[in-house]
Motif scaffolding. Structure first.
Motif, PDB file in Angstrom:
ATOM      1  N   VAL A 108     -85.922 -90.965   1.071  1.00  0.00           N
ATOM      2  CA  VAL A 108     -87.373 -90.810   1.233  1.00  0.00           C
ATOM      3  C   VAL A 108     -88.043 -92.154   1.489  1.00  0.00           C
ATOM      4  O   VAL A 108     -88.862 -92.293   2.401  1.00  0.00           O
ATOM      5  CB  VAL A 108     -87.983 -90.097   0.009  1.00  0.00           C
ATOM      6  N   ASN A 109     -87.712 -93.158   0.699  1.00  0.00           N
ATOM      7  CA  ASN A 109     -88.337 -94.462   0.927  1.00  0.00           C
ATOM      8  C   ASN A 109     -87.915 -95.061   2.255  1.00  0.00           C
ATOM      9  O   ASN A 109     -88.724 -95.704   2.945  1.00  0.00           O
ATOM     10  CB  ASN A 109     -87.992 -95.432  -0.203  1.00  0.00           C
ATOM     11  N   SER A 110     -86.658 -94.864   2.643  1.00  0.00           N
ATOM     12  CA  SER A 110     -86.189 -95.382   3.934  1.00  0.00           C
ATOM     13  C   SER A 110     -86.960 -94.740   5.075  1.00  0.00           C
ATOM     14  O   SER A 110     -87.346 -95.417   6.050  1.00  0.00           O
ATOM     15  CB  SER A 110     -84.694 -95.122   4.089  1.00  0.00           C
ATOM     16  N   ALA A 111     -87.181 -93.438   4.981  1.00  0.00           N
ATOM     17  CA  ALA A 111     -87.973 -92.761   6.006  1.00  0.00           C
ATOM     18  C   ALA A 111     -89.405 -93.287   6.018  1.00  0.00           C
ATOM     19  O   ALA A 111     -90.006 -93.474   7.083  1.00  0.00           O
ATOM     20  CB  ALA A 111     -87.957 -91.256   5.760  1.00  0.00           C
ATOM     21  N   HIS A 112     -89.944 -93.548   4.835  1.00  0.00           N
ATOM     22  CA  HIS A 112     -91.302 -94.098   4.759  1.00  0.00           C
ATOM     23  C   HIS A 112     -91.369 -95.487   5.403  1.00  0.00           C
ATOM     24  O   HIS A 112     -92.301 -95.783   6.167  1.00  0.00           O
ATOM     25  CB  HIS A 112     -91.753 -94.176   3.302  1.00  0.00           C
ATOM     26  N   ASN A 219     -85.579 -97.558  -4.399  1.00  0.00           N
ATOM     27  CA  ASN A 219     -86.295 -96.641  -3.514  1.00  0.00           C
ATOM     28  C   ASN A 219     -87.293 -95.767  -4.254  1.00  0.00           C
ATOM     29  O   ASN A 219     -88.388 -95.484  -3.738  1.00  0.00           O
ATOM     30  CB  ASN A 219     -85.298 -95.778  -2.735  1.00  0.00           C
ATOM     31  N   SER A 220     -86.962 -95.319  -5.459  1.00  0.00           N
ATOM     32  CA  SER A 220     -87.912 -94.483  -6.205  1.00  0.00           C
ATOM     33  C   SER A 220     -89.125 -95.313  -6.626  1.00  0.00           C
ATOM     34  O   SER A 220     -90.269 -94.847  -6.531  1.00  0.00           O
ATOM     35  CB  SER A 220     -87.236 -93.862  -7.427  1.00  0.00           C
ATOM     36  N   TRP A 221     -88.884 -96.528  -7.078  1.00  0.00           N
ATOM     37  CA  TRP A 221     -89.995 -97.400  -7.476  1.00  0.00           C
ATOM     38  C   TRP A 221     -90.906 -97.659  -6.278  1.00  0.00           C
ATOM     39  O   TRP A 221     -92.130 -97.571  -6.380  1.00  0.00           O
ATOM     40  CB  TRP A 221     -89.441 -98.702  -8.021  1.00  0.00           C
ATOM     41  N   ARG A 222     -90.328 -97.959  -5.144  1.00  0.00           N
ATOM     42  CA  ARG A 222     -91.128 -98.287  -3.964  1.00  0.00           C
ATOM     43  C   ARG A 222     -91.939 -97.085  -3.493  1.00  0.00           C
ATOM     44  O   ARG A 222     -93.090 -97.223  -3.064  1.00  0.00           O
ATOM     45  CB  ARG A 222     -90.221 -98.810  -2.847  1.00  0.00           C
TER      46      ARG A 222
END
Length: 505
Positions: A108-112, A219-222
């Motif tokens: 999810v963060n990578s896609a963001h 990634n979850s933190w970001r």
């Protein structure tokens, strides 16, 4: 960013004509009955529950079109990003490994990151790709037992003043139930930074799941920084559960198991790093020393090298440059899943290193990252031939034609000869062709040609880390990335056409 982007999409779709979108009115809406919460699953915030339920319940073949319609009606980018992460942590179990189907959460963060770095015309593509990836993982989770996150056991949730100690004791004992209750208590009362420091400590603790635990921490933190801390509790519960995965082995608290040995050793070694280690001098020689140790040394050798370099007054930047070059070189030697994760886990660990405030945690992250890279190197040996390429000895190719021709040549060569494409990439960068031209092209090809979570995770990591390496090394690091980037000669992902049809772009 969210509202202007949505308006721009509306303008572009209106220009193309909306007459073909009448089919959207035939798609199912989420009724009040469907939105009613099952008491056996974790409750989300009221404003998020309907969109999360829509993502969960809509068939895969209809979801993208239905979400596109909701965007036209006002659903914001941030709301969709939050719903995507929350749907993932509620429906996809980080077992038997923090990987495989759980990539729907990890990505999810990578896609963001890919989305916010894209032109307005492409900005929704990564998020829509991630929506489709979630549906695939959700289906796999159903096949594997249909796990769903349950509500926290309220009777076990400690009061705020006891939650911190309860959480550390549970994590040290690898006690899943106690950690779940304790992190719920922390999420409700402790500050975000205090909680991050805890996960920064435990995320790099062991080598299980080839770096995915640290990746999930970062990634979850970001992502929470974007969507808001009000959504933290279910995400943090998923994260604690993931970090305690040890795949049915005996309790690591009572056994000196292989994946835990570097951590146990580094708990003592970390004390030998000098006071004031954060300040040091750049050193090309030190970066190459670190790289050479990673080529042949053991995980213990690599950690001792870090301590020695820092105690000689070398900057952490020079040490980390050596580690990131080492990860990139592994990819050159054997493109594939293991080396790929050497790169993405180093990206996550360096983010944790940059973000953590606790001095001992930062030193431990450095040592753990150093120990992981030889473990990745050894793991590659079981997957076929490992080459002997050296990232510091890569020769740049001569640039032919203008900037556009040179950039096109790099990505045209990837499908034919990745080593040649790497030399061409290095030649372009060394000749002064702006890195942005190459990075933008690489990212767009991921959108058009990418087919799996690793395309997004890897590209977002390397295209970000390029800017974190010292100027002397960053061109070589980016050049090595072509061993896992998409080339222009690959097949288009049919999902892109479907996404564009959903918006009638």
């Amino acid at each position: 960013m969210q509202s202007p982007t949505r308006r721009q999409f509306l303008v572009s779709t209106t220009a193309g004509g909306l007459g073909g979108l009448s089919f959207l009115s035939q798609l199912p809406t989420v009724s009040a009955a469907e939105a009613k919460l099952d008491t056996k699953i974790v409750k989300l915030r009221p404003e998020m529950e309907p969109i999360v339920r829509l993502i969960e319940k809509t068939p895969r073949g209809q979801l993208l079109e239905l979400v596109a319609d909701r965007i036209r009606k006002g659903l914001s980018y941030r709301e969709l990003l939050a719903a995507l992460l929350l749907a993932g942590v509620r429906n996809v179990q980080p077992r038997p490994s923090v990987g495989f189907k759980f990539h729907a959460v990890l990505v999810v963060n990578s896609a963001h990151l890919a989305s916010i770095s894209s032109p307005d015309t492409d900005r929704w593509l990564p998020i829509f790709w991630a929506l489709d990836a979630f549906k695939s993982s959700q289906a796999r989770d159903v096949q594997e037992g249909n796990w769903t996150m349950a509500p926290a056991k309220e009777s076990a949730v400690p009061p705020g003043h006891k939650a911190h100690d309860a959480f550390t004791q549970a994590m040290n004992r690898w006690d899943v139930e106690a950690a779940d209750a304790a992190i719920a208590g922390l999420a409700r009362g402790a500050g975000a930074n205090r909680i991050f420091e805890l996960f920064a400590h435990y995320g790099p603790r062991d080598f299980r799941s080839i770096g995915h635990k640290a990746i999930f921490v970062a990634n979850s933190w970001r992502t929470l920084q974007v969507i808001g801390w009000q959504h933290a509790e279910p995400v943090l519960r998923s994260l604690a559960y993931a970090l305690l995965n040890h795949r049915g082995e005996p309790n690591p608290a009572d056994n000196n198991l292989g994946p835990d040995k570097p951590w146990r050793r580094n708990l003592e070694l970390v004390k030998k790093i000098r006071t004031g280690w954060q300040q040091g001098k750049p050193s090309r020689e030190a970066t190459l020393d670190m790289l050479n140790t990673l080529r042949t040394g053991s995980d213990e050798d690599a950690c001792k090298q870090v301590v020695g370099l820092l105690n000689r007054g070398v900057s952490p930047q020079a040490v980390y440059d050596g580690m990131q070059l080492g990860a990139g070189e592994l990819l050159m030697r054997q493109p594939g899943i293991v080396a790929l994760h050497a790169v993405t886990s180093t990206n996550a660990l360096r983010y944790i290193f940059r973000t953590a405030a606790n001095d001992e945690t930062r030193r431990m992250v450095l040592l753990q990252n150093a120990s992981f890279l030889p473990l990745f190197r050894e793991a590659m040996k079981g997957r076929g031939k490992v080459g002997n390429s050296r990232i510091d000895q890569m020769e740049p190719a001569k640039v032919e034609g203008d900037k556009s021709d040179a950039v096109n040549a790099v990505f045209g060569a990837i499908n034919r000869d990745r080593a040649e494409a790497a030399r061409q990439m290095l030649g372009c960068l060394d000749a002064g062709i702006p890195s942005k031209s190459l990075i933008d092209t690489a990212r767009r090809l991921i959108f058009i040609k990418g087919t799996n979570s690793h395309d997004y995770k890897f590209s977002s990591a390397v295209l970000e880390d390029y800017h974190h390496l010292a100027p002397e090394w960053r061109n070589r690091f980016l050049a090595a990335s072509v061993f896992n980037l998409r080339g222009s000669g690959g097949r288009d992902n049919p999902l892109v056409k479907r996404i564009r049809e959903a918006f009638k772009a």
